[in-house]
Design an enzyme around this catalytic site. Structure first.
Site, PDB file in Angstrom:
ATOM      1  N   HIS A   1       1.910  11.309  22.712  1.00  0.00           N
ATOM      2  CA  HIS A   1       2.949  12.058  23.403  1.00  0.00           C
ATOM      3  C   HIS A   1       4.233  11.263  23.515  1.00  0.00           C
ATOM      4  O   HIS A   1       5.068  11.491  24.372  1.00  0.00           O
ATOM      5  CB  HIS A   1       2.470  12.511  24.784  1.00  0.00           C
ATOM      6  CG  HIS A   1       1.062  13.003  24.761  1.00  0.00           C
ATOM      7  ND1 HIS A   1      -0.003  12.226  25.120  1.00  0.00           N
ATOM      8  CD2 HIS A   1       0.543  14.170  24.330  1.00  0.00           C
ATOM      9  CE1 HIS A   1      -1.119  12.889  24.930  1.00  0.00           C
ATOM     10  NE2 HIS A   1      -0.836  14.067  24.453  1.00  0.00           N
TER      11      HIS A   1
HETATM   12  S1  FES Z   1       1.826   9.074  25.245  1.00  0.00           S
HETATM   13 FE1  FES Z   1       0.197  10.317  25.864  1.00  0.00          FE
HETATM   14  S2  FES Z   1      -1.466   9.048  25.463  1.00  0.00           S
HETATM   15 FE2  FES Z   1       0.160   7.784  24.911  1.00  0.00          FE
END
Ligand code: FES
Ligand code: HEM
Lengths: 418, 183
Positions: free
Chosen positions: B148
């Site tokens: 993410h």
């Molecule tokens: S940014 Fe969501 S798990 Fe690393």
């Protein structure tokens, strides 16, 4: 509306049995004599289709369990063995994997049917809430089932989703370790997920019984949203009318199901899940199964860990309150011209979020996901309550029978004119 | 409930105030026993899911640092999770040390995160939702999490994205100049 049982046992043995356990009377009044609105369309066959898919998942699942090994060093191989060595193992596995998708297809259609025709409104609130509970249980079951083949997506999907709980303030990390039974997703996690994946479908079956019970107390809604006023005029007996219609709908649905199983069995899956789980390497692009994508998009749209988790869970929890958020007393979208437009915009929002959930969380995708997430909540929390106050519904037919006769008359008039 | 039955009783007798009956006593005693028994039953059912004794007897992992070239990151497995052992270059150390705390979402000095400046040892689990971040990537050339989009710097501190905390530090000690023991 359940009406008194009109079942008359035909033989002496049946009479003897019925006076001791009146189960045939129950079946008769629920599935034979049960009065169904005479104007139900094919959208009403998806409850039965969903019930069948639940049964199909249980049958294929129990069979797979005879060959599967829930242990991290053997799980992946045991699934490959099912695919290659076990007689018809490939069929059982493909039917179960695609069956889960088809189950969600059926239930999503079933839910949107309820949204369109206002089936969640009084007196069907409890029926609706039971439906939302079924949906939550289905999500939990499908999630845990996907972990069992122990491929890369299994492992990393499990890791990301269980880590959602670590967002809970103060106790989050402790809860996550408790869920895992260790410091990461590992053998204890696989074992308990297997245990629960076997258990939950039977709990779903239990809630489906309550769901259908509640349905038979309040009676089915119908495309006009007008309650049954006269059983003889507005309804027909479940058998043969609903039975045959449901059966026909089911057969058509199975053709689609069979097409997936026999022609494109892997199209809904992820190729990464044919790579054995590796706790040290995350796949470049983690995507959940398609039926979770809209919620995954909502999770990622919020730039805060706790905020994202709260948004994702509330996007579903809100549905529990829908019967009270919707202030309109008219049920069916047929007679709600403005609601009808917003309904389709909401459907498009859901599909759009699903698409965004499958894309990497970068640039324009993130912005679009934020806009659609905002609109998702706006629809449920603001538009739906306000519409009921400001919209002018179209006149309702006096009864189901009237509406059926009116549409026949207009068809007749058209035929006569031609 | 018990209070109710006492009131009903005293109303019925109308006299000198509540005189607990034997039924009231049994009712309260049974209720108390049931509460204790329920707790005593549920606790083992919950507790069995916690990490078991063999998991808790955490194996420690020894890492030989001599083979890790400057600029290289070695990944070792500890308690089921990856641990990054990063041999930092002078430039990376300087960048980490020079970053003002005001620019950090989870402020921590670089000194507080290392035992020897050239060796950074962090748990390779993104503090967002647990993916393994990729080394030498992202705008700070520290780590980038592909899941993410969280970005960590050369001290493993969170700089951008949804992760709330810096990469966690395992407990470890130098057993010699070129060896560490994690755990
Ligand atoms: S940014 Fe969501 S798990 Fe690393
Ligand atoms: C395992 C999943 C489910 C099964 C097996 C199931 C089964 C059924 C069946 C057999 C009916 C009657 C036939 C019909 O109207 O289609 C029904 C009605 C209904 N269901 Fe479900 N259902 C499921 C999930 C859900 C979910 C997830 C919701 C909503 C969130 C829901 C909401 C409703 C409502 C509101 C009705 C009454 C509908 C009406 O008559 O208009 N159901 N369900």
């Amino acid at each position: 509306m359940t009406g008194h049982s009109t079942y008359v046992p035909k033989s002496a043995l049946a009479r003897w049995f019925e006076s001791r356990l009146p189960i045939m009377g129950l079946v008769h009044s629920s599935f034979i004599a049960y009065p169904t609105p005479k104007n139900l369309n094919y959208w009403w066959t998806f409850g039965g289709i969903a019930s069948f898919m639940l049964a199909a998942q249980i049958v294929t699942g129990v069979v797979l369990a005879m060959h599967y090994t829930p242990e991290v060093t053997m799980a992946f191989d045991s699934v490959e063995k099912i695919m290659r060595d076990v007689n018809f193992g490939w069929l059982m596995r493909y039917a179960h994997a695609n069956g889960a998708s088809m189950f969600f297809v059926a239930v999503y259609i079933h839910i949107f049917r309820s949204l369109y025709y206002g089936s969640y409104k009084a007196p069907r609130e409890v029926l609706w809430i039971l439906g939302v509970i079924i949906f939550l249980l289905m999500m939990a079951t499908a999630f845990m089932g996907y972990v069992l083949p122990w491929g890369q997506m299994s492992f990393w999907g499990a890791k990301v989703i269980t880590s959602l709980f670590s967002a809970i303030p103060f106790v989050g990390d402790a809860i996550t370790i408790w869920l895992w039974g260790g410091y990461s997703v590992d053998n204890p996690t696989l074992n308990r997920f297997y245990s629960l994946h076997y258990l939950l479908p039977f709990m779903i079956a239990g809630v489906v019984v309550l769901h259908v019970w509640a349905l038979h107390v309040s009676g089915q809604n119908n495309p006009t949203g007008v309650e049954v006023k006269s059983v003889p005029k507005d309804t027909v007996p479940f058998t043969p009318y609903a039975t045959v219609k449901d059966a026909f709908g089911m057969v058509c649905f199975f053709i689609l199901f069979a097409w997936f199983v026999f022609y494109v069995p892997g199209i809904l899956g992820d190729a990464d899940n044919y790579i054995r789980a590796n706790p040290l390497v995350t796949p470049a692009h983690i995507v959940p199964e398609w039926y979770f994508l809209p919620f995954y998009a909502i999770l990622r749209a919020i730039p805060s860990k706790l905020g994202g988790v709260i948004a994702m869970f509330s996007s579903i929890a809100i549905f529990l309150f829908l019967p009270w958020l919707d202030t309109s007393r008219v049920r069916s979208a047929r007679y709600r011209p403005v609601f009808k437009i917003f309904f389709w915009v909401f459907v498009a929002t859901g599909i759009g979020l699903g698409y965004l959930g499958s894309q990497p969380p970068e640039g324009g995708f993130v912005i679009a996901a934020r806009i659609l997430t905002a609109y998702y909540f706006l629809h449920l929390l603001v538009i739906i309550p306000l519409l009921g106050l400001f919209e002018r519904p179209r006149p309702l037919p006096a009864s189901i029978a009237d509406s059926v006769l009116a549409s026949r008359a207009s068809v007749g008039a058209r035929v006569a004119a031609e | 409930m018990a209070a109710n039955s006492v009131t009903a009783h005293s109303v019925a007798t109308g006299a000198t105030g509540p005189e607990p009956t034997r039924r009231d006593f049994l009712y309260i005693a049974t209720g108390a026993a049931a509460v204790v028994a329920t707790g005593a039953t549920i606790w083992p059912l919950i507790s069995q899911m916690s990490p078991d004794a063999s998991t808790l007897a955490l194996a420690s992992t020894e890492v030989d640092l001599s083979g890790i070239a400057e600029g290289q990151i070695l990944t070792v497995k500890w308690r089921g999770n990856p641990v990054f052992v990063r041999h930092r270059t002078p430039k990376e150390i300087k960048e980490a040390e020079d970053t003002p705390l005001s620019q950090l979402p989870d402020p921590a000095t670089d000194q507080s995160r290392v035992k020897k400046p050239e060796w950074l040892v962090v748990i390779g689990v993104c503090t967002h939702l647990g993916c393994v971040p990729l080394g030498h990537q992202g705008p700070y050339d520290g780590w980038f999490c592909p899941c993410h989009g969280s970005v960590y710097d050369t001290s493993g501190r969170i700089r951008q994205g949804p992760a709330p905390r810096n990469l966690d530090l395992p407990s470890y000690k130098f057993t010699s100049d070129t060896k560490i023991l994690i755990g």
